[in-house]
Design a protein around this motif. Structure first.
Motif, PDB file in Angstrom:
ATOM      1  N   PRO A  58      40.677 -34.096  24.278  1.00 37.80           N
ATOM      2  CA  PRO A  58      39.582 -33.351  24.881  1.00 37.80           C
ATOM      3  C   PRO A  58      39.337 -32.077  24.515  1.00 37.80           C
ATOM      4  O   PRO A  58      38.426 -31.292  24.439  1.00 37.80           O
ATOM      5  CB  PRO A  58      39.990 -33.527  26.221  1.00 37.80           C
ATOM      6  CG  PRO A  58      40.661 -34.680  26.565  1.00 37.80           C
ATOM      7  CD  PRO A  58      41.429 -34.878  25.252  1.00 37.80           C
ATOM      8  N   VAL A  59      40.509 -31.638  23.847  1.00 37.58           N
ATOM      9  CA  VAL A  59      40.373 -29.937  22.968  1.00 37.58           C
ATOM     10  C   VAL A  59      39.337 -29.970  22.204  1.00 37.58           C
ATOM     11  O   VAL A  59      38.832 -28.827  21.973  1.00 37.58           O
ATOM     12  CB  VAL A  59      41.870 -29.506  22.794  1.00 37.58           C
ATOM     13  CG1 VAL A  59      41.745 -28.156  22.406  1.00 37.58           C
ATOM     14  CG2 VAL A  59      42.852 -29.521  24.022  1.00 37.58           C
ATOM     15  N   ALA A  60      39.170 -31.101  21.240  1.00 38.37           N
ATOM     16  CA  ALA A  60      38.281 -31.060  20.297  1.00 38.37           C
ATOM     17  C   ALA A  60      36.949 -30.991  20.729  1.00 38.37           C
ATOM     18  O   ALA A  60      36.022 -30.556  19.931  1.00 38.37           O
ATOM     19  CB  ALA A  60      38.644 -32.149  19.436  1.00 38.37           C
ATOM     20  N   VAL A  61      36.499 -31.507  22.041  1.00 34.86           N
ATOM     21  CA  VAL A  61      35.136 -31.571  22.404  1.00 34.86           C
ATOM     22  C   VAL A  61      34.888 -30.696  23.484  1.00 34.86           C
ATOM     23  O   VAL A  61      33.901 -30.616  24.324  1.00 34.86           O
ATOM     24  CB  VAL A  61      34.804 -33.040  22.712  1.00 34.86           C
ATOM     25  CG1 VAL A  61      34.902 -33.940  21.396  1.00 34.86           C
ATOM     26  CG2 VAL A  61      35.630 -33.518  23.791  1.00 34.86           C
ATOM     27  N   ARG A  62      35.871 -29.483  23.991  1.00 30.90           N
ATOM     28  CA  ARG A  62      35.661 -28.927  25.149  1.00 30.90           C
ATOM     29  C   ARG A  62      34.614 -27.901  25.259  1.00 30.90           C
ATOM     30  O   ARG A  62      34.104 -27.638  26.218  1.00 30.90           O
ATOM     31  CB  ARG A  62      37.086 -27.891  25.396  1.00 30.90           C
ATOM     32  CG  ARG A  62      37.346 -26.996  24.297  1.00 30.90           C
ATOM     33  CD  ARG A  62      38.644 -26.482  24.485  1.00 30.90           C
ATOM     34  NE  ARG A  62      38.946 -25.413  23.569  1.00 30.90           N
ATOM     35  CZ  ARG A  62      39.039 -24.255  23.868  1.00 30.90           C
ATOM     36  NH1 ARG A  62      38.942 -23.861  25.313  1.00 30.90           N
ATOM     37  NH2 ARG A  62      39.178 -23.124  22.929  1.00 30.90           N
ATOM     38  N   ARG A  63      33.944 -27.553  23.860  1.00 29.69           N
ATOM     39  CA  ARG A  63      33.139 -26.752  23.919  1.00 29.69           C
ATOM     40  C   ARG A  63      31.556 -27.291  24.146  1.00 29.69           C
ATOM     41  O   ARG A  63      30.706 -26.776  24.618  1.00 29.69           O
ATOM     42  CB  ARG A  63      32.570 -26.024  22.538  1.00 29.69           C
ATOM     43  CG  ARG A  63      33.852 -25.069  22.334  1.00 29.69           C
ATOM     44  CD  ARG A  63      33.823 -24.413  20.802  1.00 29.69           C
ATOM     45  NE  ARG A  63      35.212 -23.584  20.724  1.00 29.69           N
ATOM     46  CZ  ARG A  63      34.986 -22.372  21.014  1.00 29.69           C
ATOM     47  NH1 ARG A  63      34.316 -21.607  21.597  1.00 29.69           N
ATOM     48  NH2 ARG A  63      36.258 -21.608  21.002  1.00 29.69           N
ATOM     49  N   ARG A  64      31.454 -28.731  23.559  1.00 28.62           N
ATOM     50  CA  ARG A  64      30.261 -29.764  23.814  1.00 28.62           C
ATOM     51  C   ARG A  64      30.278 -30.049  25.247  1.00 28.62           C
ATOM     52  O   ARG A  64      29.190 -30.043  25.819  1.00 28.62           O
ATOM     53  CB  ARG A  64      30.167 -30.548  22.938  1.00 28.62           C
ATOM     54  CG  ARG A  64      29.036 -31.195  22.715  1.00 28.62           C
ATOM     55  CD  ARG A  64      28.693 -32.033  21.568  1.00 28.62           C
ATOM     56  NE  ARG A  64      27.362 -32.643  21.539  1.00 28.62           N
ATOM     57  CZ  ARG A  64      27.138 -33.573  20.589  1.00 28.62           C
ATOM     58  NH1 ARG A  64      27.828 -33.823  19.664  1.00 28.62           N
ATOM     59  NH2 ARG A  64      25.959 -34.064  20.783  1.00 28.62           N
ATOM     60  N   TRP A  65      31.354 -30.611  25.657  1.00 34.72           N
ATOM     61  CA  TRP A  65      31.567 -31.361  27.131  1.00 34.72           C
ATOM     62  C   TRP A  65      32.578 -30.482  27.954  1.00 34.72           C
ATOM     63  O   TRP A  65      33.594 -31.233  27.930  1.00 34.72           O
ATOM     64  CB  TRP A  65      31.661 -32.684  27.035  1.00 34.72           C
ATOM     65  CG  TRP A  65      30.474 -33.561  26.221  1.00 34.72           C
ATOM     66  CD1 TRP A  65      29.197 -33.444  26.705  1.00 34.72           C
ATOM     67  CD2 TRP A  65      30.663 -34.238  24.967  1.00 34.72           C
ATOM     68  NE1 TRP A  65      28.458 -34.141  25.874  1.00 34.72           N
ATOM     69  CE2 TRP A  65      29.374 -34.628  24.720  1.00 34.72           C
ATOM     70  CE3 TRP A  65      31.737 -34.299  24.157  1.00 34.72           C
ATOM     71  CZ2 TRP A  65      29.035 -35.448  23.584  1.00 34.72           C
ATOM     72  CZ3 TRP A  65      31.374 -35.087  22.966  1.00 34.72           C
ATOM     73  CH2 TRP A  65      30.148 -35.707  22.621  1.00 34.72           C
ATOM     74  N   PRO A  66      32.526 -29.443  28.382  1.00 35.25           N
ATOM     75  CA  PRO A  66      33.590 -28.803  29.075  1.00 35.25           C
ATOM     76  C   PRO A  66      33.861 -29.429  30.510  1.00 35.25           C
ATOM     77  O   PRO A  66      35.295 -29.492  30.465  1.00 35.25           O
ATOM     78  CB  PRO A  66      33.053 -27.426  29.253  1.00 35.25           C
ATOM     79  CG  PRO A  66      31.703 -27.348  29.212  1.00 35.25           C
ATOM     80  CD  PRO A  66      31.384 -28.499  28.339  1.00 35.25           C
ATOM     81  N   ALA A  67      33.041 -29.908  31.078  1.00 31.91           N
ATOM     82  CA  ALA A  67      33.531 -30.584  32.389  1.00 31.91           C
ATOM     83  C   ALA A  67      34.213 -32.108  31.978  1.00 31.91           C
ATOM     84  O   ALA A  67      35.227 -32.338  32.540  1.00 31.91           O
ATOM     85  CB  ALA A  67      32.134 -30.790  33.049  1.00 31.91           C
ATOM     86  N   ALA A  68      33.598 -32.712  31.294  1.00 27.90           N
ATOM     87  CA  ALA A  68      34.330 -33.814  30.857  1.00 27.90           C
ATOM     88  C   ALA A  68      35.929 -33.924  30.069  1.00 27.90           C
ATOM     89  O   ALA A  68      36.613 -34.530  30.587  1.00 27.90           O
ATOM     90  CB  ALA A  68      33.377 -34.664  29.739  1.00 27.90           C
ATOM     91  N   ALA A  69      35.874 -32.735  29.383  1.00 23.08           N
ATOM     92  CA  ALA A  69      37.140 -32.544  28.687  1.00 23.08           C
ATOM     93  C   ALA A  69      38.147 -32.011  29.671  1.00 23.08           C
ATOM     94  O   ALA A  69      39.223 -32.791  29.757  1.00 23.08           O
ATOM     95  CB  ALA A  69      37.039 -31.368  27.812  1.00 23.08           C
ATOM     96  N   VAL A  70      37.764 -31.203  30.758  1.00 25.82           N
ATOM     97  CA  VAL A  70      39.000 -30.896  31.696  1.00 25.82           C
ATOM     98  C   VAL A  70      39.301 -32.236  32.549  1.00 25.82           C
ATOM     99  O   VAL A  70      40.542 -32.391  33.013  1.00 25.82           O
ATOM    100  CB  VAL A  70      38.715 -29.732  32.339  1.00 25.82           C
ATOM    101  CG1 VAL A  70      37.199 -29.866  33.240  1.00 25.82           C
ATOM    102  CG2 VAL A  70      39.657 -29.129  33.221  1.00 25.82           C
TER     103      VAL A  70
END
Length: 394
Positions: A58-70
């Motif tokens: 999820p760190v790789a996509v945290r900018r595009r999908w921050p809610a889903a990443a956390v």
């Protein structure tokens, strides 16, 4: 009014940051895999490595999908418990770092409501994972105090993210205001230039009317003297020719600028350098101490050069008064082939190029040059050079 945003630059910066996140995610996943393989006391090494990768992705996509990443990163921590994975028992705390980065992303890149909801869900999942590992499964995941410390660390990361979110919104608002102010200033400049062109047209119309009137008088005198005094008649005809050339040059500069105006003030005589003492006296009443200096032997100027010289000094002194200058000097220097004007003040002008753009265009009509650059930013200096004779082809 439309404000345009450079989307290519924005996407370029976002792409670089996203690429950095991918590298960080890969480094964290590799670290978790190596720790799972090399750490002592880890019975389920393969499963721990698999869940380590799932947590780090999820760190790789945290900018595009921050809610889903956390939520994804903490959900992976919860799902590891039924399989007895031991992420929280690895020597380093890379898992904690992953969840911190995702928590920061939820705080920094989401509106408040979505940010609170996603972070609250992630915190609840993480608490459930810790409680299950402590009280349900046989895996020792830490005490309640360590859980509280973990939640405190993640909350701190989220709070820092919220601070950065507010800061970014303020910076964006200031950028929009700056762009709006620049657009409004450009619009005011265009309006000022347009108005100045109208004024130039009216003034040049008066100059040409004056020249034609003189030509008519000179031609009438030459006609009466043609038989009795041919020499004086010839002199009058030469004067008519010279005045006609000057009027023709003014007419060519007038192309595209003449506008009809019914304002009665258009019939008043146009000012020249002779009226500078009156101008300086009026500015002294307004609080600006002005001094006028003349260098060289004064010569007779054409009406156009006389007028534009006056307007340059007038505009510079008026801007000095508006900028709260206390003292200013105006110097008029007569050269064999040109006229030099200089205005100096004891306080810098905020936007000299913009404030004097209209008179700069007026000066360029006569083949002159206006310079507003000064040696000392605490003061201002306006210099103007005007040729005494403009080519008819200009």
């Amino acid at each position: 009014m439309t404000i345009r945003i450079d989307r290519r630059r924005w996407w370029s910066g976002r792409s670089r940051a996203a690429g950095l996140d991918v590298l960080v995610a890969a480094a964290l996943a590799l670290d978790l895999i190596l720790e799972s393989a090399l750490a002592a006391g880890i019975p389920h090494r393969f499963l721990t490595a698999v869940f380590g990768v799932a947590v780090a992705v999820p760190v790789a996509v945290r900018r595009r999908w921050p809610a889903a990443a956390v939520i994804w990163s903490t959900a992976a921590c919860l799902l590891q418990d039924p399989f007895q994975s031991q992420l929280f028992n690895l020597p380093s705390r890379s898992v904690v770092l992953v969840v911190m980065l995702c928590s920061y992303g939820a705080g920094a890149w989401l509106p408040l409501r979505r940010s609170v909801l996603s972070f609250g869900t992630a915190a609840a999942l993480l608490v459930a994972a810790q409680l299950i590992s402590t009280y349900v499964t046989d895996v020792t995941g830490g005490s309640l105090s360590s859980l509280a410390t973990l939640i405190l660390i993640l909350t701190a990361a989220w709070v820092v993210g919220r601070f950065m979110y507010a800061r970014a919104r303020r910076a964006e608002a200031f950028s929009l205001l700056a762009a709006q102010a620049a657009a409004e200033r450009a619009e005011r400049e265009r309006a000022a230039v347009a108005q100045e062109r109208l004024t130039i047209g009216r003034e040049l119309q008066d100059i040409i009317a004056h020249s034609v009137s003189v030509m008519v008088v000179q031609a009438g005198g030459a006609r009466r003297l043609l038989q009795a005094e041919p020499d004086r008649a010839r002199e009058s005809i030469l004067n008519v020719e010279e005045i006609g050339r000057e009027a023709l040059a003014e007419m060519r500069r007038l192309l595209g600028l003449l506008r009809k105006d019914d304002d009665p003030r258009a019939l008043t005589p146009q000012p020249g350098l002779d009226q500078l003492p009156e101008l300086l006296a009026a500015l002294r009443v307004d609080g600006l101490a002005c001094e006028l200096y003349t260098d060289g032997h004064p010569i007779e100027l054409t009406p156009g050069i006389d007028l534009v010289s006056y307007r340059v000094i007038e505009a510079a002194l008026e801007r000095a008064a508006a900028s709260r200058c206390r003292h200013a000097t105006a110097t008029v220097t007569y050269r064999p082939n040109g006229l030099e004007l200089e205005v100096r003040g004891d306080r810098g002008l905020p936007y000299p190029d913009e404030d004097l753009r209209s008179v700069s265009e007026r000066v360029s009509l006569y083949g002159g040059r206006l310079d507003t650059s000064g040696e000392d930013p605490a003061t201002f200096a306006v210099r103007c050079q005007l040729p005494l004779e403009a080519a008819l082809t200009s």
